[in-house]
Design an enzyme around this catalytic site. Structure first.
Site, PDB file in Angstrom:
ATOM      1  N   GLU A 223     -11.470   7.530   7.703  1.00 23.30           N
ATOM      2  CA  GLU A 223     -10.764   8.798   7.844  1.00 23.30           C
ATOM      3  C   GLU A 223      -9.368   8.749   7.244  1.00 23.30           C
ATOM      4  OE1 GLU A 223      -7.978   8.478   9.851  1.00 23.30           O
ATOM      5  OE2 GLU A 223      -8.631   6.413  10.218  1.00 23.30           O
ATOM      6  N   SER A 224      -8.869   7.537   7.042  1.00 24.41           N
ATOM      7  CA  SER A 224      -7.497   7.344   6.572  1.00 24.41           C
ATOM      8  C   SER A 224      -7.404   7.428   5.049  1.00 24.41           C
ATOM      9  CB  SER A 224      -7.000   5.997   7.053  1.00 24.41           C
ATOM     10  OG  SER A 224      -7.907   4.975   6.649  1.00 24.41           O
TER      11      SER A 224
ATOM     12  N   ASP B 241      -5.596   2.758  -3.783  1.00 23.41           N
ATOM     13  CA  ASP B 241      -6.906   2.691  -3.129  1.00 23.41           C
ATOM     14  C   ASP B 241      -7.202   3.905  -2.249  1.00 23.41           C
ATOM     15  OD1 ASP B 241      -5.105   1.937  -1.206  1.00 23.41           O
ATOM     16  OD2 ASP B 241      -6.087   0.037  -0.694  1.00 23.41           O
ATOM     17  N   ARG B 242      -6.170   4.692  -1.908  1.00 22.33           N
ATOM     18  CA  ARG B 242      -6.437   5.877  -1.079  1.00 22.33           C
ATOM     19  C   ARG B 242      -6.551   7.130  -1.937  1.00 22.33           C
ATOM     20  NH1 ARG B 242      -2.937   5.501   4.497  1.00 22.33           N
ATOM     21  NH2 ARG B 242      -3.695   3.440   5.096  1.00 22.33           N
TER      22      ARG B 242
ATOM     23  N   LYS C 229     -11.420   0.076  -1.305  1.00 26.25           N
ATOM     24  CA  LYS C 229     -11.523   1.517  -1.452  1.00 26.25           C
ATOM     25  C   LYS C 229     -10.867   1.892  -2.773  1.00 26.25           C
ATOM     26  CE  LYS C 229      -7.729   1.833   1.804  1.00 26.25           C
ATOM     27  NZ  LYS C 229      -7.748   1.304   3.160  1.00 26.25           N
TER      28      LYS C 229
ATOM     29  N   SER D 277       0.811  -1.213   0.000  1.00 36.45           N
ATOM     30  CA  SER D 277       0.000   0.000   0.000  1.00 36.45           C
ATOM     31  C   SER D 277       0.850   1.272   0.000  1.00 36.45           C
ATOM     32  CB  SER D 277      -0.959  -0.035   1.188  1.00 36.45           C
ATOM     33  OG  SER D 277      -1.888   1.009   1.073  1.00 36.45           O
ATOM     34  N   HIS D 278       0.729   2.057   1.049  1.00 37.51           N
ATOM     35  CA  HIS D 278       1.393   3.362   1.110  1.00 37.51           C
ATOM     36  C   HIS D 278       2.780   3.282   1.734  1.00 37.51           C
ATOM     37  CE1 HIS D 278      -1.036   2.314   4.533  1.00 37.51           C
ATOM     38  NE2 HIS D 278      -0.142   2.943   5.261  1.00 37.51           N
TER      39      HIS D 278
ATOM     40  N   ASP E  99      -2.361   6.627  -3.390  1.00 34.80           N
ATOM     41  CA  ASP E  99      -1.234   5.980  -2.716  1.00 34.80           C
ATOM     42  C   ASP E  99      -0.579   4.901  -3.568  1.00 34.80           C
ATOM     43  OD1 ASP E  99      -3.261   4.078  -2.536  1.00 34.80           O
ATOM     44  OD2 ASP E  99      -2.461   3.257  -0.670  1.00 34.80           O
TER      45      ASP E  99
ATOM     46  N   ARG F  19      -2.475   6.171  17.209  1.00 38.77           N
ATOM     47  CA  ARG F  19      -3.280   7.162  16.504  1.00 38.77           C
ATOM     48  C   ARG F  19      -4.262   7.774  17.508  1.00 38.77           C
ATOM     49  NH1 ARG F  19      -1.486   5.899  11.608  1.00 38.77           N
ATOM     50  NH2 ARG F  19      -1.688   3.808  10.716  1.00 38.77           N
TER      51      ARG F  19
ATOM     52  N   ASP G  16      -0.823   1.675  -4.026  1.00 32.69           N
ATOM     53  CA  ASP G  16      -1.611   0.709  -4.792  1.00 32.69           C
ATOM     54  C   ASP G  16      -2.943   1.276  -5.279  1.00 32.69           C
ATOM     55  OD1 ASP G  16      -2.540   0.834  -2.187  1.00 32.69           O
ATOM     56  OD2 ASP G  16      -3.329  -1.200  -2.225  1.00 32.69           O
TER      57      ASP G  16
HETATM   58  C1  G1P Z   1      -4.571   1.995   8.357  1.00 36.85           C
HETATM   59  C2  G1P Z   1      -5.785   2.891   8.388  1.00 36.85           C
HETATM   60  C3  G1P Z   1      -7.027   2.071   8.148  1.00 36.85           C
HETATM   61  C4  G1P Z   1      -6.881   1.338   6.812  1.00 36.85           C
HETATM   62  C5  G1P Z   1      -5.602   0.518   6.811  1.00 36.85           C
HETATM   63  C6  G1P Z   1      -5.340  -0.119   5.465  1.00 36.85           C
HETATM   64  O1  G1P Z   1      -4.680   1.020   9.350  1.00 36.85           O
HETATM   65  O2  G1P Z   1      -5.897   3.584   9.619  1.00 36.85           O
HETATM   66  O3  G1P Z   1      -8.141   2.914   8.143  1.00 36.85           O
HETATM   67  O4  G1P Z   1      -7.972   0.488   6.604  1.00 36.85           O
HETATM   68  O5  G1P Z   1      -4.490   1.364   7.100  1.00 36.85           O
HETATM   69  O6  G1P Z   1      -5.173   0.837   4.466  1.00 36.85           O
HETATM   70  P1  G1P Z   1      -3.984   1.160  10.775  1.00 36.85           P
HETATM   71  O7  G1P Z   1      -2.510   1.395  10.518  1.00 36.85           O
HETATM   72  O8  G1P Z   1      -4.596   2.363  11.433  1.00 36.85           O
HETATM   73  O9  G1P Z   1      -4.289  -0.117  11.469  1.00 36.85           O
HETATM   74 ZN    ZN Z   2      -3.345   1.434  -0.379  1.00 37.74          ZN
END
Ligand code: G1P
Ligand code: ZN
Length: 552
Positions: free
Chosen positions: A373-374, A290-291, A385, A117-118, A286, A505, A288
């Site tokens: 929110e993320s 999805d964000r 997403k 992901s990110h 991001d 967080r 991949d």
């Molecule tokens: C984080 C985000 C959450 C999201 C996840 C995957 O997870 O807060 O909303 O679904 O990445 O992208 P966290 O690191 O808070 O567990």
């Molecule tokens: Zn992602």
């Protein structure tokens, strides 16, 4: 073609998190590591020695370092495990939402997505692998738990010996009995977007001089954004910046927030001189895809507000013209969407963090839109997403309402009130300190209700738990909530996705009905809640941190 059965000794650290198995690249490159996990995955989903006849899988990733090598290994293992056909994105590329779309469109058994992901990529960065089921969504916990269990007892894996499959041109290949189809990773997804949004209206908006800047952050959305925004919607070349996917994301951190998308932020918040004004809208996605982050000129739309605004304006998009069935948001996401749902007369579900909780609700037809929110927003068009989808939704709304991003937000708050919101992250904390802090907050729960902190009075506190309305499963320990009498909130939660130490967080939310006070700075408006959060958690004493690592 010869199937080789290779002896392996099991691993005990292959437990997939909410978004699959994520580890440092070096771990994935170590002998038998990827193979062990992939065999555990195949054993789990096939439940027998080899795949059921006719099984089709989708395979692709976000283009990060090690993507291509891993794809070749997975293809050889799929062939050895009896898979009939694999659809691979050209160049090994498939964004997470595009993979979800392809799985659904071609009714595949499932898909394997290679992404962290990110998280940063490159030789010293992270790599990841996740499995999505036939509905296009992340595998449920019972599957990931089974993969984990299997990964700990495996003694061999199956692979064929074969040269690498040519991934850079679309076309069909054979790997033993298995067919490999290298597909255009963008076309199916772009067609789906065109079926949901009013491309004609957006084309007109852009033709009329509306300017957009989309930052692909050298991650997977570059080719998608260029095809959709620049080719199909006619935005001028250069609208997409950092559009070429790079194995190390250009050294950046491909997370679309105000900290990491700094180039886009500089463009959107740049000194406004008449000769060179900032674009009308900025957006980023991001690693991949999805964000998403949505910006106006000198204006940031919180993802919580974005979900609410999309919901309130959903009927402007052809794909949602009939209205929405309901909304779901993760618990730490602000209650802005709840207000919209109430007005629309549709249900609003509050789920634990993580996209997988939305899947059941969407499959059951209970919700159309969901968000976190993320920087995650999406709908039932796929089961992930979807970053570009959110950008296109905003463009559709702007094209139809002909207001600026900022005006859309203010008019929304005027109608519904404003849920002022911020998240403070403290990254890479020692696990002991983070766990101690959480225990300390929870330890005060018995005495907190009724207690006053300045203007605030605590109404309730709990450790959030959720019973899935579809399958009845219970999830506990999902975050510590402290609710104030006026609807304001503090939430403490430990991240489930970090790869270094613990990430704390703190989510802060204050409701402001008064129109005259909507132009406040969020950090100023939340200052009192921030102080309360620090006091309740002994944050400075326990972590030694004076400031959050990231504020959004
Ligand atoms: C984080 C985000 C959450 C999201 C996840 C995957 O997870 O807060 O909303 O679904 O990445 O992208 P966290 O690191 O808070 O567990
Ligand atoms: Zn992602």
């Amino acid at each position: 073609m010869n199937v080789r059965i290779v002896a392996t000794s099991p691993f005990n650290d292959q437990k997939p998190g909410t978004s699959g198995l994520r580890k440092k690249v070096a771990v994935f490159k170590s002998a038998r590591y990827l193979e062990n996990f992939v065999q555990a995955l195949f054993d789990t989903i096939f439940g027998a020695a080899t795949a059921p006849p006719g099984s089709v899988l989708v395979l692709g990733g976000d283009g990060r370092y090690h993507n291509r090598e891993a794809i070749q290994v997975i293809l050889r293992m799929a062939a050895a495990n009896g898979v009939a056909k694999v659809l691979v994105g050209q160049g090994g590329i498939l964004s997470t939402p595009a993979a979800s779309a392809v799985i659904r469109k071609y009714r595949c058994l499932g898909g394997i997505i290679l992404s962290a992901s990110h998280n940063p990529g490159g030789p010293d960065g992270d790599f990841g692998i996740k499995y999505n089921t036939g509905n296009g969504g992340p595998a449920p916990e019972k599957i990931t738990d089974a993969i984990y269990a299997r990964s700990r007892v495996l003694t061999s894996y199956r692979i064929v010996d074969a040269p690498d499959v040519e991934l850079d041109q679309p076309g069909c290949h054979r790997l033993g009995e298995m067919r490999v189809e290298v597909i255009d990773p963008v076309a199916d997804y772009a067609d789906l977007m065109e079926s949901l949004f009013d491309f004609g209206a957006i084309r007109e908006l852009i033709g009329g001089g509306f300017r957009l800047c989309f930052d692909a952050m050298h991650a997977v959305t570059g080719p998608y954004a260029r095809e959709i925004l620049e080719r199909r919607l006619g935005a001028p070349p250069g609208t997409v910046i950092n559009g070429i996917p790079l194995p190390d994301f250009g050294g950046g951190h491909p997370d679309p927030n105000l900290t990491y998308a700094h180039q886009l932020v500089a463009i959107m918040y740049g000194a406004a001189d008449d000769a060179n004004p900032a674009p009308d809208m900025g957006a980023a996605s991001d690693g991949d895809g999805d964000r998403n982050m949505i910006l106006g000129r000198h204006f940031f739309v919180t993802p919580s507000d974005s979900l609410a605004i999309i919901a309130a304006n959903a009927k402007l998009a052809p794909g949602y013209a009939e209205g929405i069935a309901g909304i779901a948001r993760s618990m730490p996401t602000s209650a802005a969407a709840d207000r919209v749902a109430e007005k629309l007369g549709v249900p609003c579900y509050e789920t634990p963090t993580g996209w997988k909780f939305f899947g059941n609700l969407m499959d059951a037809g209970k919700v159309t839109l969901c968000g976190e929110e993320s920087f995650g927003t999406g709908s039932s068009h796929v089961r992930e997403k979807d970053g570009l989808w959110a950008v296109l939704f905003w463009l559709n709304i702007l094209a139809r309402r002909r207001l600026s991003v900022e005006e859309i937000a203010y008019s929304h708050w005027a109608e519904f009130g404003r849920n002022i919101y911020s998240r403070h992250d403290y990254e890479a904390l020692p696990a002991d300190a983070a766990n101690g802090l959480m225990a300390h907050v929870k330890g005060q729960f018995a005495e907190l209700p009724g207690r006053r902190f300045g203007d605030y009075r605590v109404k309730f506190c709990d450790d959030f738990s959720y019973t899935d309305p579809v399958d009845g499963s219970l999830s506990t320990g999902q975050g510590l909530r402290i609710g104030m009498e006026d609807g304001s909130r503090i939430v403490f939660r430990l991240s489930g996705t970090g790869t270094e130490g613990a990430t704390l967080r703190i989510y802060l939310e204050a409701f402001e009905p008064d129109l005259a006070r909507h132009r406040v700075d969020a950090q100023d408006a939340l200052a009192a809640l921030i102080d309360i959060a620090q006091e309740l958690s002994q944050l400075k004493q326990r972590t030694g941190r004076e400031q959050p690592t990231v504020i959004t």
